[in-house]
Design a protein around this motif. Structure first.
Motif, PDB file in Angstrom:
ATOM      1  N   TRP A 232       0.823  -1.217   0.000  1.00 37.31           N
ATOM      2  CA  TRP A 232       0.000   0.000   0.000  1.00 37.31           C
ATOM      3  C   TRP A 232       0.855   1.264   0.000  1.00 37.31           C
ATOM      4  O   TRP A 232       0.416   2.313  -0.452  1.00 37.31           O
ATOM      5  N   VAL A 233       2.066   1.158   0.511  1.00 40.45           N
ATOM      6  CA  VAL A 233       2.985   2.298   0.522  1.00 40.45           C
ATOM      7  C   VAL A 233       3.792   2.337  -0.779  1.00 40.45           C
ATOM      8  O   VAL A 233       3.860   3.366  -1.455  1.00 40.45           O
ATOM      9  N   VAL A 234       4.383   1.197  -1.134  1.00 40.41           N
ATOM     10  CA  VAL A 234       5.257   1.144  -2.310  1.00 40.41           C
ATOM     11  C   VAL A 234       4.491   1.500  -3.579  1.00 40.41           C
ATOM     12  O   VAL A 234       5.007   2.220  -4.444  1.00 40.41           O
ATOM     13  N   HIS A 235       3.264   1.029  -3.697  1.00 47.26           N
ATOM     14  CA  HIS A 235       2.494   1.243  -4.927  1.00 47.26           C
ATOM     15  C   HIS A 235       2.029   2.679  -5.122  1.00 47.26           C
ATOM     16  O   HIS A 235       1.494   3.015  -6.180  1.00 47.26           O
ATOM     17  N   ARG A 236       2.203   3.495  -4.101  1.00 47.56           N
ATOM     18  CA  ARG A 236       1.806   4.901  -4.229  1.00 47.56           C
ATOM     19  C   ARG A 236       2.997   5.843  -4.131  1.00 47.56           C
ATOM     20  O   ARG A 236       2.846   7.015  -3.787  1.00 47.56           O
ATOM     21  N   ASN A 237       4.153   5.331  -4.470  1.00 49.71           N
ATOM     22  CA  ASN A 237       5.356   6.155  -4.486  1.00 49.71           C
ATOM     23  C   ASN A 237       5.302   7.084  -5.705  1.00 49.71           C
ATOM     24  O   ASN A 237       5.332   6.624  -6.843  1.00 49.71           O
ATOM     25  N   PRO A 238       5.222   8.406  -5.486  1.00 52.88           N
ATOM     26  CA  PRO A 238       5.059   9.330  -6.617  1.00 52.88           C
ATOM     27  C   PRO A 238       6.279   9.395  -7.520  1.00 52.88           C
ATOM     28  O   PRO A 238       6.174   9.843  -8.670  1.00 52.88           O
ATOM     29  N   ASP A 239       7.442   8.953  -7.023  1.00 50.82           N
ATOM     30  CA  ASP A 239       8.630   8.936  -7.866  1.00 50.82           C
ATOM     31  C   ASP A 239       8.564   7.809  -8.905  1.00 50.82           C
ATOM     32  O   ASP A 239       9.278   7.852  -9.906  1.00 50.82           O
ATOM     33  N   ILE A 240       7.720   6.830  -8.642  1.00 53.90           N
ATOM     34  CA  ILE A 240       7.583   5.695  -9.555  1.00 53.90           C
ATOM     35  C   ILE A 240       6.287   5.789 -10.348  1.00 53.90           C
ATOM     36  O   ILE A 240       6.257   5.552 -11.564  1.00 53.90           O
ATOM     37  N   PHE A 241       5.212   6.143  -9.660  1.00 53.69           N
ATOM     38  CA  PHE A 241       3.893   6.174 -10.281  1.00 53.69           C
ATOM     39  C   PHE A 241       3.351   7.603 -10.282  1.00 53.69           C
ATOM     40  O   PHE A 241       3.001   8.146  -9.232  1.00 53.69           O
ATOM     41  N   THR A 242       3.323   8.223 -11.443  1.00 56.59           N
ATOM     42  CA  THR A 242       2.740   9.566 -11.538  1.00 56.59           C
ATOM     43  C   THR A 242       1.255   9.490 -11.209  1.00 56.59           C
ATOM     44  O   THR A 242       0.595   8.485 -11.500  1.00 56.59           O
ATOM     45  N   GLU A 243       0.749  10.560 -10.598  1.00 54.57           N
ATOM     46  CA  GLU A 243      -0.643  10.553 -10.119  1.00 54.57           C
ATOM     47  C   GLU A 243      -0.934   9.247  -9.370  1.00 54.57           C
ATOM     48  O   GLU A 243      -1.777   8.445  -9.779  1.00 54.57           O
ATOM     49  N   PRO A 244      -0.239   9.003  -8.267  1.00 53.16           N
ATOM     50  CA  PRO A 244      -0.295   7.687  -7.615  1.00 53.16           C
ATOM     51  C   PRO A 244      -1.668   7.284  -7.105  1.00 53.16           C
ATOM     52  O   PRO A 244      -1.938   6.096  -6.944  1.00 53.16           O
ATOM     53  N   ASP A 245      -2.559   8.254  -6.843  1.00 57.98           N
ATOM     54  CA  ASP A 245      -3.889   7.923  -6.331  1.00 57.98           C
ATOM     55  C   ASP A 245      -4.931   7.774  -7.438  1.00 57.98           C
ATOM     56  O   ASP A 245      -6.092   7.460  -7.147  1.00 57.98           O
ATOM     57  N   ALA A 246      -4.541   7.991  -8.673  1.00 61.79           N
ATOM     58  CA  ALA A 246      -5.478   7.918  -9.791  1.00 61.79           C
ATOM     59  C   ALA A 246      -5.473   6.523 -10.408  1.00 61.79           C
ATOM     60  O   ALA A 246      -4.442   5.833 -10.437  1.00 61.79           O
ATOM     61  N   PHE A 247      -6.638   6.114 -10.881  1.00 58.22           N
ATOM     62  CA  PHE A 247      -6.783   4.823 -11.554  1.00 58.22           C
ATOM     63  C   PHE A 247      -6.529   5.037 -13.040  1.00 58.22           C
ATOM     64  O   PHE A 247      -7.407   5.499 -13.780  1.00 58.22           O
ATOM     65  N   VAL A 248      -5.321   4.692 -13.481  1.00 58.52           N
ATOM     66  CA  VAL A 248      -4.901   4.977 -14.855  1.00 58.52           C
ATOM     67  C   VAL A 248      -4.303   3.710 -15.474  1.00 58.52           C
ATOM     68  O   VAL A 248      -3.081   3.518 -15.481  1.00 58.52           O
ATOM     69  N   PRO A 249      -5.127   2.812 -15.993  1.00 61.86           N
ATOM     70  CA  PRO A 249      -4.583   1.596 -16.620  1.00 61.86           C
ATOM     71  C   PRO A 249      -3.644   1.893 -17.782  1.00 61.86           C
ATOM     72  O   PRO A 249      -2.741   1.094 -18.078  1.00 61.86           O
ATOM     73  N   GLU A 250      -3.839   3.041 -18.417  1.00 61.14           N
ATOM     74  CA  GLU A 250      -3.001   3.395 -19.574  1.00 61.14           C
ATOM     75  C   GLU A 250      -1.524   3.472 -19.221  1.00 61.14           C
ATOM     76  O   GLU A 250      -0.677   3.354 -20.135  1.00 61.14           O
ATOM     77  N   ARG A 251      -1.208   3.674 -17.945  1.00 62.07           N
ATOM     78  CA  ARG A 251       0.208   3.754 -17.566  1.00 62.07           C
ATOM     79  C   ARG A 251       0.936   2.442 -17.894  1.00 62.07           C
ATOM     80  O   ARG A 251       2.140   2.429 -18.097  1.00 62.07           O
ATOM     81  N   TRP A 252       0.195   1.326 -17.913  1.00 58.68           N
ATOM     82  CA  TRP A 252       0.805   0.027 -18.188  1.00 58.68           C
ATOM     83  C   TRP A 252       0.876  -0.281 -19.685  1.00 58.68           C
ATOM     84  O   TRP A 252       1.400  -1.328 -20.083  1.00 58.68           O
TER      85      TRP A 252
END
Length: 519
Positions: free
Chosen positions: A419-439
């Motif tokens: 829950w912490v790692v997956h919301r790291n803003p340095d890795i995932f832009t807009e970490p709280d947004a549901f954006v499947p397109e990032r993949w």
């Protein structure tokens, strides 16, 4: 003046009796101060109370807020947070291959006076004793041995052998929903019924009866919740375990904890029907693709390596663990789709375009080959809502280790939460947004960084062996559901309720189902 030992022997008990309260207080203060100023950890920031006692963690887990509070702590303090006298939470994704490596030199944490017991507490009672499964074995050598025994039965190819049974469960699930589509339905509950029946097919080649019953069977759901909540809370204060499941008298004081374990009893019954209770040569010829059939063939070929008790324990653990985690993931996928209309529209367009290539009940291979956007949706839902809410704890090995730029002494318990790692803003832009397109649309270097930071199944030698179970179910049930129904939230303004203990459970996925096609 001569020393009068007789006088001292008479006086000391009187002094202790008269002054034991301040003596006890003094000893407690020394204990708390020793915790606070523990060598190597005193400079690591965190909640003030956490440095003195594990009560902070106990209270936070009891409240069910760890999935939020740990992230808030890391946002405030940085990559290392001291969450107990000898426990450090880590958020830096670069630490994943250090802590969770193939060599397993960072071992699972045992229960200590100032540590935790998240693995040890997650054992269940069998034959009046607590027994360990593949997850809860602490000794790395024992774990390696057990993983060699059972690992092949958890492979993708092995689980796919049970796909005909999964198709029958999916068919029954859709029929059950269609019969109830005239009014709002708690889809979250029905997804749990589906996972119990489908895991029954994967593990035992038999449905557990949840879908047919339209509800719980033999108290399996509440028992699983009790054991999971117990393990998550008690592991924060391990001494409490000795007043519960770790107490050797407990199975005798509360025998129903074993006798009313529906999953265990059903597994025992199935194994007896297959001939496990007798000598190996009496085992029935098993050609099925389920876990237990795999184990029957293995035991018949090599009875010295495969004991009936080992197989019973691991099979039961598979049913317990896979039902909750898969139901949580399925709920998350559906919830985020319904909360994001543009994503839902793109997904249903992909699904409709693939219709000529799909069987009446979508298979895993069809889903993988024809629905790439669905795979991005699944991965993004797992990023935002991983099933496990607490850090996966390990011991720093002899010689210590440098993590996130800080040297931590040997014996320190460290852990990372998805829950912490997956919301790291340095890795995932807009970490709280549901954006499947990032993949799908990210540059290769960024995609690689994101993939390496995904932690929903753990990592390294102890990564979840059941990950392919979730992969197959999410890839087949989700498209079949949206193929057959327009799914709409009953109350679009109401968010669901989320509680984090060991599993991060959701309540409130109430939907309306509008059939899209005739049966």
């Amino acid at each position: 003046m001569d020393f009068d030992s007789t006088h001292l022997h008479e006086t000391l008990p009187r002094l202790l009796k008269a002054y034991w309260p301040p003596v006890l207080v003094g000893l407690l203060l020394l204990h708390f101060l020793a915790n606070k100023f523990r060598s190597g950890l005193v400079s690591i920031p965190g909640p003030s109370l956490a440095a003195y006692t594990n009560f902070w963690r106990f209270r936070d887990t009891w409240r069910g807020t760890a999935h939020k509070s740990y992230r808030e702590l890391h946002d405030h303090y940085g990559p290392l947070v001291r969450i107990g006298p000898n426990i450090v939470s880590v958020s830096d994704p670069e630490a994943i291959p250090i802590i969770y490596n193939i060599k397993t030199d960072f071992h699972k944490a045992r229960a200590t006076s100032d540590g935790t017991a998240s693995a040890e507490v997650q054992k269940f009672i069998y034959k009046k004793k607590r027994v360990a499964n593949l997850f809860s074995h602490i000794d790395p050598a024992v774990h390696r041995s057990k993983k060699r025994l059972f690992g092949n039965a958890y492979s993708l190819s092995s689980i796919l052998e049970a796909e005909p049974g999964l198709i029958s469960v999916t068919t029954l699930f859709m029929k059950s929903l269609r019969e109830r589509s005239s009014k709002p339905i708690d889809l979250g509950e029905w997804l749990e019924y589906y996972t119990y029946d489908s895991i029954g097919e994967i593990a035992l080649a038999r449905r557990l009866g949840f879908l047919r019953n339209g509800g719980d069977i033999d108290g399996m759901i509440p028992l699983g919740a009790i054991l999971s909540n117990y393990a998550s809370v008690v592991s924060q204060k391990p001494i409490l375990d000795w007043f519960g499941l770790a107490n050797p008298l407990f199975p005798y004081l509360l025998p129903s904890i074993e006798t009313k374990n529906g999953v265990l009893n059903l597994t025992i019954k199935t194994m007896e029907e297959l001939g496990f209770s007798g000598p190996p040569e009496n085992l029935k010829s098993c050609t099925g693709g389920d876990f237990l059939s795999h184990m029957a063939r293995a035991r018949a070929a090599d009875p010295e390596r495969y004991s009936s008790d080992d197989i019973l324990i691991q099979t039961s653990a598979t049913v317990f663990a896979a039902t909750d985690t898969t139901a949580i993931t399925l709920r998350a996928i559906i919830y985020y789709l319904l909360r994001n209309p543009l994503v839902l529209s793109r997904f249903t367009a992909e699904l409709d375009a693939a219709e000529p290539l799909l069987s009446p009940v979508i298979t895993y291979r069809e889903s993988i080959d024809t629905l790439p956007y669905l795979q991005a949706v699944v991965k993004e839902a797992m990023r935002l809502h991983p099933a496990i809410g607490l850090p996966l704890e390990r011991y720093v090995p002899a010689g210590g280790a440098t993590i996130a730029g800080k040297f931590l002494p040997a014996g320190t318990t460290v852990g990372m939460s998805a829950w912490v790692v997956h919301r790291n803003p340095d890795i995932f832009t807009e970490p709280d947004a549901f954006v499947p397109e990032r993949w799908i649309g990210s540059p290769p270097d960024q995609l690689k960084r994101m993939e390496k930071s995904m932690f929903q199944f753990g990592a390294g030698a102890r990564s979840c062996v059941g990950k392919y179970v979730a992969q197959i179910q999410t890839s087949t049930l989700i498209p079949q559901l949206f193929r057959e129904f327009d799914v709409q939230l009953e109350d679009k303004d109401k968010e669901w309720e989320v509680t984090a203990r060991w599993f991060v459970q959701q309540v409130g996925l109430v939907v309306n189902l509008v059939p899209r096609r005739s049966t």
